[in-house]
Design an enzyme around this catalytic site. Sequence first.
Site, PDB file in Angstrom:
ATOM      1  N   ASP A  40       0.946  -1.012   0.172  1.00 54.00           N
ATOM      2  CA  ASP A  40      -0.226  -0.347   0.266  1.00 54.00           C
ATOM      3  C   ASP A  40       0.602   1.185   0.356  1.00 54.00           C
ATOM      4  OD1 ASP A  40      -2.083  -1.811   0.166  1.00 54.00           O
ATOM      5  OD2 ASP A  40      -2.509  -1.839   2.250  1.00 54.00           O
ATOM      6  N   GLU A  41       1.921   1.138  -0.653  1.00 54.27           N
ATOM      7  CA  GLU A  41       3.036   2.432  -0.806  1.00 54.27           C
ATOM      8  C   GLU A  41       2.343   3.373  -1.776  1.00 54.27           C
ATOM      9  OE1 GLU A  41       4.194  -0.335  -0.809  1.00 54.27           O
ATOM     10  OE2 GLU A  41       5.602  -1.377  -0.086  1.00 54.27           O
ATOM     11  N   LYS A  43       1.524   2.548  -5.148  1.00 51.09           N
ATOM     12  CA  LYS A  43       1.962   1.934  -6.327  1.00 51.09           C
ATOM     13  C   LYS A  43       1.467   1.773  -7.698  1.00 51.09           C
ATOM     14  CE  LYS A  43       2.893  -2.612  -4.171  1.00 51.09           C
ATOM     15  NZ  LYS A  43       2.158  -1.759  -3.192  1.00 51.09           N
ATOM     16  N   GLY A  67      -4.451  -3.914  -3.921  1.00 54.78           N
ATOM     17  CA  GLY A  67      -5.926  -3.489  -4.042  1.00 54.78           C
ATOM     18  C   GLY A  67      -4.851  -2.002  -4.819  1.00 54.78           C
ATOM     19  N   HIS A  68      -4.605  -1.869  -5.177  1.00 54.71           N
ATOM     20  CA  HIS A  68      -4.130  -0.285  -6.643  1.00 54.71           C
ATOM     21  C   HIS A  68      -4.831   0.833  -6.601  1.00 54.71           C
ATOM     22  CE1 HIS A  68      -0.352  -3.394  -7.370  1.00 54.71           C
ATOM     23  NE2 HIS A  68      -0.867  -3.809  -5.677  1.00 54.71           N
ATOM     24  N   GLN A 250       2.315  -6.037  -3.471  1.00 53.79           N
ATOM     25  CA  GLN A 250       2.521  -6.277  -1.468  1.00 53.79           C
ATOM     26  C   GLN A 250       3.713  -5.688  -2.074  1.00 53.79           C
ATOM     27  OE1 GLN A 250       1.143  -9.238  -3.443  1.00 53.79           O
ATOM     28  NE2 GLN A 250      -0.462  -8.435  -2.460  1.00 53.79           N
ATOM     29  N   VAL A 326      -8.600  -3.039  -0.240  1.00 50.90           N
ATOM     30  CA  VAL A 326      -9.174  -3.645  -0.309  1.00 50.90           C
ATOM     31  C   VAL A 326     -10.715  -4.802   0.455  1.00 50.90           C
ATOM     32  CG1 VAL A 326      -8.823  -6.909  -0.701  1.00 50.90           C
ATOM     33  CG2 VAL A 326      -7.208  -5.486  -1.935  1.00 50.90           C
ATOM     34  N   THR A 327     -10.059  -4.641   1.535  1.00 51.48           N
ATOM     35  CA  THR A 327     -10.928  -5.090   3.262  1.00 51.48           C
ATOM     36  C   THR A 327     -11.387  -4.632   4.195  1.00 51.48           C
ATOM     37  OG1 THR A 327      -8.900  -5.122   4.299  1.00 51.48           O
ATOM     38  CG2 THR A 327      -8.908  -6.835   2.857  1.00 51.48           C
ATOM     39  N   GLY A 328     -11.129  -2.486   3.454  1.00 53.23           N
ATOM     40  CA  GLY A 328     -11.118  -1.776   4.370  1.00 53.23           C
ATOM     41  C   GLY A 328     -11.491  -1.766   6.237  1.00 53.23           C
ATOM     42  N   PRO A 330      -8.484  -0.867   8.693  1.00 51.72           N
ATOM     43  CA  PRO A 330      -8.060   0.263   9.378  1.00 51.72           C
ATOM     44  C   PRO A 330      -6.408  -0.123   8.877  1.00 51.72           C
ATOM     45  CG  PRO A 330      -9.410  -0.179  11.011  1.00 51.72           C
ATOM     46  CD  PRO A 330      -9.181  -1.158  10.066  1.00 51.72           C
ATOM     47  N   LYS A 357       3.117  10.550  -0.606  1.00 49.96           N
ATOM     48  CA  LYS A 357       2.415  10.967   0.326  1.00 49.96           C
ATOM     49  C   LYS A 357       2.999  11.648   1.507  1.00 49.96           C
ATOM     50  CE  LYS A 357      -1.691   8.216   1.203  1.00 49.96           C
ATOM     51  NZ  LYS A 357      -2.688   7.288   1.600  1.00 49.96           N
TER      52      LYS A 357
HETATM   53  P1  GDP Z   1      -0.839   0.728  -3.596  1.00 50.18           P
HETATM   54  O1  GDP Z   1      -1.481  -0.711  -3.015  1.00 50.18           O
HETATM   55  O2  GDP Z   1       0.895   0.297  -3.274  1.00 50.18           O
HETATM   56  O3  GDP Z   1      -1.334   0.819  -4.933  1.00 50.18           O
HETATM   57  O4  GDP Z   1      -1.294   1.580  -2.461  1.00 50.18           O
HETATM   58  P2  GDP Z   1      -3.166   1.697  -1.860  1.00 50.18           P
HETATM   59  O5  GDP Z   1      -3.817   2.502  -3.059  1.00 50.18           O
HETATM   60  O6  GDP Z   1      -3.328   0.445  -1.044  1.00 50.18           O
HETATM   61  O7  GDP Z   1      -3.086   3.043  -1.202  1.00 50.18           O
HETATM   62  C1  GDP Z   1      -2.546   4.552  -1.139  1.00 50.18           C
HETATM   63  C2  GDP Z   1      -3.514   4.974  -1.331  1.00 50.18           C
HETATM   64  O8  GDP Z   1      -2.489   6.216  -1.503  1.00 50.18           O
HETATM   65  C3  GDP Z   1      -4.260   5.212  -2.266  1.00 50.18           C
HETATM   66  O9  GDP Z   1      -5.896   5.605  -1.999  1.00 50.18           O
HETATM   67  C4  GDP Z   1      -4.100   6.246  -3.188  1.00 50.18           C
HETATM   68  O10 GDP Z   1      -5.115   7.242  -3.974  1.00 50.18           O
HETATM   69  C5  GDP Z   1      -3.731   7.190  -1.950  1.00 50.18           C
HETATM   70  N1  GDP Z   1      -1.595   8.177  -2.299  1.00 50.18           N
HETATM   71  C6  GDP Z   1      -1.130   7.469  -3.300  1.00 50.18           C
HETATM   72  N2  GDP Z   1      -0.733   8.445  -3.652  1.00 50.18           N
HETATM   73  C7  GDP Z   1      -0.659   9.351  -2.844  1.00 50.18           C
HETATM   74  C8  GDP Z   1      -0.700  11.184  -2.224  1.00 50.18           C
HETATM   75  O11 GDP Z   1       1.109  11.419  -2.809  1.00 50.18           O
HETATM   76  N3  GDP Z   1      -1.088  11.677  -1.597  1.00 50.18           N
HETATM   77  C9  GDP Z   1      -2.075  11.276  -0.615  1.00 50.18           C
HETATM   78  N4  GDP Z   1      -2.764  12.123   0.205  1.00 50.18           N
HETATM   79  N5  GDP Z   1      -2.621  10.160  -1.199  1.00 50.18           N
HETATM   80  C10 GDP Z   1      -1.828   9.616  -2.259  1.00 50.18           C
HETATM   81  P1  IMO Z   2      -1.064  -4.081  -1.947  1.00 51.05           P
HETATM   82  O1  IMO Z   2      -0.406  -4.711  -3.568  1.00 51.05           O
HETATM   83  C1  IMO Z   2      -0.709  -4.813   1.726  1.00 51.05           C
HETATM   84  C2  IMO Z   2      -0.684  -8.305   3.801  1.00 51.05           C
HETATM   85  C3  IMO Z   2      -2.203  -9.076   4.591  1.00 51.05           C
HETATM   86  C4  IMO Z   2      -1.628 -10.081   5.751  1.00 51.05           C
HETATM   87  C5  IMO Z   2      -0.700 -10.523   4.308  1.00 51.05           C
HETATM   88  C6  IMO Z   2      -0.813 -12.494   4.306  1.00 51.05           C
HETATM   89  O2  IMO Z   2      -1.766  -3.213  -2.642  1.00 51.05           O
HETATM   90  O3  IMO Z   2       0.337  -3.531  -1.246  1.00 51.05           O
HETATM   91  P2  IMO Z   2      -2.644 -12.099   1.826  1.00 51.05           P
HETATM   92  O4  IMO Z   2      -4.241 -12.843   1.492  1.00 51.05           O
HETATM   93  O5  IMO Z   2      -1.984 -12.044   0.745  1.00 51.05           O
HETATM   94  O6  IMO Z   2      -2.450 -14.710   2.856  1.00 51.05           O
HETATM   95  O7  IMO Z   2      -2.386 -11.809   3.057  1.00 51.05           O
HETATM   96  O8  IMO Z   2      -0.069  -9.439   3.964  1.00 51.05           O
HETATM   97  N1  IMO Z   2      -1.281  -7.944   2.185  1.00 51.05           N
HETATM   98  C7  IMO Z   2      -1.382  -6.584   1.971  1.00 51.05           C
HETATM   99  N2  IMO Z   2      -1.232  -5.744   2.782  1.00 51.05           N
HETATM  100  N3  IMO Z   2      -1.466  -4.548   0.730  1.00 51.05           N
HETATM  101  C8  IMO Z   2      -1.492  -5.491  -0.057  1.00 51.05           C
HETATM  102  O9  IMO Z   2      -0.970  -5.245  -1.455  1.00 51.05           O
HETATM  103  C9  IMO Z   2      -1.744  -7.390   0.618  1.00 51.05           C
HETATM  104  N4  IMO Z   2      -1.653  -7.962   0.116  1.00 51.05           N
HETATM  105  C10 IMO Z   2      -1.744  -9.079   1.672  1.00 51.05           C
HETATM  106  O10 IMO Z   2      -3.174  -7.681   5.442  1.00 51.05           O
HETATM  107  O11 IMO Z   2      -1.625  -9.284   6.039  1.00 51.05           O
HETATM  108 MG    MG Z   3      -3.618  -1.519  -1.664  1.00 49.73          MG
END
Ligand code: GDP
Ligand code: IMO
Ligand code: MG
Length: 459
Positions: A40-41, A43, A67-68, A250, A326-328, A330, A357
Amino acid sequence: MGGNVRAAGLFGGNHSMAAKMNVGRLEAKTVAVVGAQWGDEGKGKVVDYLAGSFEYIARSQGGHNAGHTVIVGNQRFVLQLIPSGILRPGKKAVIGPGTVVDPAALVAEIETLKKAGVDARGRLYLSDRAHLIFPYHLEMDKAAEAARGEAKIGTTSRGIGPAYEDKMARRGIRVGDLRDPGRFAEKLERVIKEKNAISQATYGRPLGTEGILERYLELGAQISVYIADTASLLNRAIDRGSSVLFEGAQGTMLDIDHGTYPYVTSSSATSGGCSTGLGVPPTRVGGVVGVTKAYTTRVGSGPFPTEMPDLEASEVRDRGKEFGAVTGRPRRCGWLDLEVLRYAKMVNGIDSFVVTKLDVFDTQSDIQVCVGYMYKGDRVNDMPGEVEKFSQVTPVYKTVPGWRKPTYGVREERDLPPAARDYLKFISDSLEVEIGMISTGPERDATIISSGTKLASWL
Ligand code: GDP
Ligand code: IMO
Ligand code: MG
């Protein structure tokens, strides 16, 4: 005998194909984007931005546990299995052999995209070698978690682990098997028998397997147009000089080998996974981008040395909207951990970091950064391999001043407040690697590209 031996050595002749491949190897732009923390960085946002400069965008591992989030104009997409590059018209998206695919989830994702005006036809390629996720994998995922009790991993309940287990146990069923209904039926029957015996012995009940055959053959027919030999497709594309962006899912600390085992996912989320998961050799991965937030988050269980106390964490969570895509759930929030990033740099070979961020810290007065760990009074030099030790390290913090000015949407480095620039410089200096890109908001254009960097040269 010996007539064909020339000065270049026995195998050193002028092989035109090899020569061509070398040209491709030097010229084709191939860059991997990996998560440097616990997922969730950002990506999705980063890949969406970079995808403008690449022809192919390929996923090598994971499944719909990812969940991207990508925001394009006023549309918000959460991509799970399909590479984010699909949102860019004309770009080709590849789902490689190293992924695990729930065909129902894939069909739903294709449909959702279609409704939003994004047609995957003719530019989405699904590997015939990728393994299928079945409903019994989801069941086993949930049952295994329940059985672990307090020690549960906190999985996404998508059946990811059990599907990879079957793959490694060599009883998996692959996407390509769907092309031959007779063969598919035979394999499924055999596997279900074996899985039921395991389930009965472990959990005292058989699995719900009714209707799977019909359902999967129907889904197979729906996805058949996308099935391809993706390793050949990508390598030929690279031979021709086409550019490929690898989209990691991940993150480093969730990698099956290098992460905080057993609190990890079941695939190779580090850059090496691009090669094994796509059949694109390491010699053809030209660069690695590591994505990190300006702080750290983690979803699910497992050690997290820089985790903030509840009150601080909830402030960051609210500002950063840190709830699972994906799961909502926190997300747990913490300070930036340079020890984790140093490790990520090492195991991935990161050439360039992206810091996302930054804007979430706009109202923060002081910022803490973890610069190292202590364990039982001694400084820790390398990332501990045992989760028990990692759970007991205490972070050494450096406190830096916040900027308390808006950075949201800033697009030029020079427009960042000096304290924000200092924060980034401190990160870059500590890691001895460039920061090529800074994200100042979730939108595509809330992005700063640092001029003169490797990353800038890939655009
Ligand atoms: P991923 O799994 O690495 O693609 O990251 P996620 O989409 O799960 O989580 C990143 C969250 O941060 C998402 O809700 C993005 O819309 C949001 N996001 C990404 N870059 C930024 C940023 O620079 N600032 C803010 N405020 N939100 C961001
Ligand atoms: P993205 O690509 C954050 C975590 C789960 C759990 C562990 C194992 O959006 O960054 P799994 O269902 O894969 O067997 O769960 O890995 N996890 C993630 N955490 N971002 C993800 O993907 C994740 N995919 C799995 O929360 O701790
Ligand atoms: Mg994600």
